[in-house]
Design an enzyme around this catalytic site. Structure first.
Site, PDB file in Angstrom:
ATOM      1  CB  THR A  42     -18.449   0.077  13.375  1.00 25.90           C
ATOM      2  OG1 THR A  42     -18.688  -0.790  14.472  1.00 25.90           O
ATOM      3  CG2 THR A  42     -17.079   0.696  13.508  1.00 25.90           C
ATOM      4  NE  ARG A 100     -33.137  -2.817  16.212  1.00 24.35           N
ATOM      5  CZ  ARG A 100     -31.945  -2.373  15.869  1.00 24.35           C
ATOM      6  NH1 ARG A 100     -30.961  -2.428  16.730  1.00 24.35           N
ATOM      7  NH2 ARG A 100     -31.731  -1.876  14.668  1.00 24.35           N
ATOM      8  CG  HIS A 112     -20.515   5.071  15.570  1.00 25.56           C
ATOM      9  ND1 HIS A 112     -21.391   6.017  16.056  1.00 25.56           N
ATOM     10  CD2 HIS A 112     -20.798   3.929  16.235  1.00 25.56           C
ATOM     11  CE1 HIS A 112     -22.169   5.455  16.969  1.00 25.56           C
ATOM     12  NE2 HIS A 112     -21.832   4.185  17.091  1.00 25.56           N
TER      13      HIS A 112
HETATM   14 ZN    ZN Z   1     -19.847  -4.708  11.890  1.00 30.45          ZN
END
Ligand code: ZN
Ligand code: ZN
Length: 357
Positions: free
Chosen positions: A47, A215, A50
């Site tokens: 986030t 991953r 972003h």
């Molecule tokens: Zn977070």
């Protein structure tokens, strides 16, 4: 050791999207009910990337210059009047939701759904590092009720993982994972890796992880019984093959793209449970709703971490999540941009990148 509180501090502030500068600003003063915290570690999450790149203009952040950072581990250095929950010297993590505590959602315990969220009313909900200044700074004030103490055996860097673990735990709780359940985790990012370990801890003998890249290897290291590379094989077919044609009991979706949502719902067994934790920017996702109806699927949206903090701290402190494997990089505040690049480009196998202000 509690240090003397200076007048000025360093903060990594966003002046425009993609433009972070290390500024010297006043140390904030805690208002009644608040604590002043010396931030020791603050994680960079998806986030943050972003917000940094301007995905939510005018909303997150609502103003410039703005200090991001919501995965905060800190030491309390001062408290204002009316605070007895924490005291100077306490080591804490901070819930990024700062709810109003009076609306209907708050009063029923679902405070991350606070009805005042996004309205920026006085006394209303704030989301730390999203719509109010956050933890990429030396000091941060927080309402005392969002602070949760951490034990001494947990380092500040490791404690950053608690923030993601709380949400993964919310997904596990919402999807009611039972001992013996076969679980599929879609997406091996930090959320998926936390969900994997919590599913194992909750008694799942078998967790399959879907995704791509390096991953998946980390997922294997952390206990995934099988991994499925979605770039090399058809995930639906492979999941079915591995579950006697039936599908898993529970699916935890942690990828956030429409394809992952589709696979999550399509692969679960009849009568199964699906928890969706990812967001994809309001894209429409084509779903075969007949399967939901005729197979009586339970599908849960999972947002943040209402009331899972104490449990997540206890699980992390007990070593149920391999924090050392997941915190891969640390940077001082001055090298914030390098930290952000390391995280976004997944340099050197970066999983969680932590800033030490
Ligand atoms: Zn977070
Ligand atoms: Zn509320």
């Amino acid at each position: 050791m509690t240090e003397t509180i200076p007048q000025r501090m360093k903060a990594a502030r966003l002046h425009a999207f993609g433009d972070i500068r290390i500024d010297e600003v006043d140390v904030p003063k805690p208002e009644p009910g608040y604590a002043l915290c010396r931030v020791r570690s603050c994680g960079i999450c998806g986030t943050d990337a972003h917000i940094y790149n301007g995905a939510f203009p005018g909303v997150w952040p609502p103003y410039f210059p703005f200090t991001q950072g919501h995965e905060v581990a800190a030491e309390v250095v001062a408290v204002a009047e009316g605070v007895d929950r924490v005291k100077p010297g306490d080591r804490v993590v901070a819930d990024d939701h700062r709810p109003c505590l009076t609306c209907r959602m708050c009063r029923t315990g679902r405070y991350v759904l606070c009805e005042t969220a996004g309205q920026l009313k006085p006394g209303g909900h704030r989301l730390c590092g999203h719509d109010v200044d956050g933890g990429f700074a030396e000091y941060l004030t927080c309402p005392a009720h969002v602070l949760h103490k951490i034990p001494d055996n947990l380092s500040f860097d490791e404690a950053v993982i608690v923030n993601t673990a709380t949400t993964a735990l919310n997904a596990i709780n919402r999807a009611r994972i039972m001992p013996g359940d076969t679980v599929v985790v879609v997406g091996p990012g930090l959320m998926g890796l936390c969900a994997l370990q919590l599913a194992l801890t909750s008694g799942s003998p078998r967790v399959l992880v879907l995704g791509r890249g390096d991953r998946l290897k980390v997922a294997k290291e952390l206990g995934a019984t099988e991994t499925i590379d979605i770039t090399a094989e058809d995930p639906l077919e492979r999941v079915r093959e591995l579950t006697d044609g039936r599908g898993p009991d529970t699916v935890i979706e942690c990828a956030g793209n429409p394809e992952a949502m589709k696979v999550a719902v399509a692969c679960v067994r009849r009568g199964g449970r699906v928890a969706l934790t990812g967001v994809n920017g309001n894209q429409e996702v084509p779903l075969v709703t007949d399967k939901i109806v005729l197979d009586e699927l339970d599908i849960y949206g999972v947002r943040s971490h209402p009331n899972t903090w104490e449990a997540a701290i206890a699980l992390v402190a007990a070593g149920k999540l391999d924090t050392k494997r997941m915190v891969t990089h640390t940077f001082p505040l001055e090298r914030f941009v390098e930290g952000m690049e390391t995280f976004v480009q997944r340099k050197e196998g970066a999983i969680r990148v932590v800033i030490n202000p």
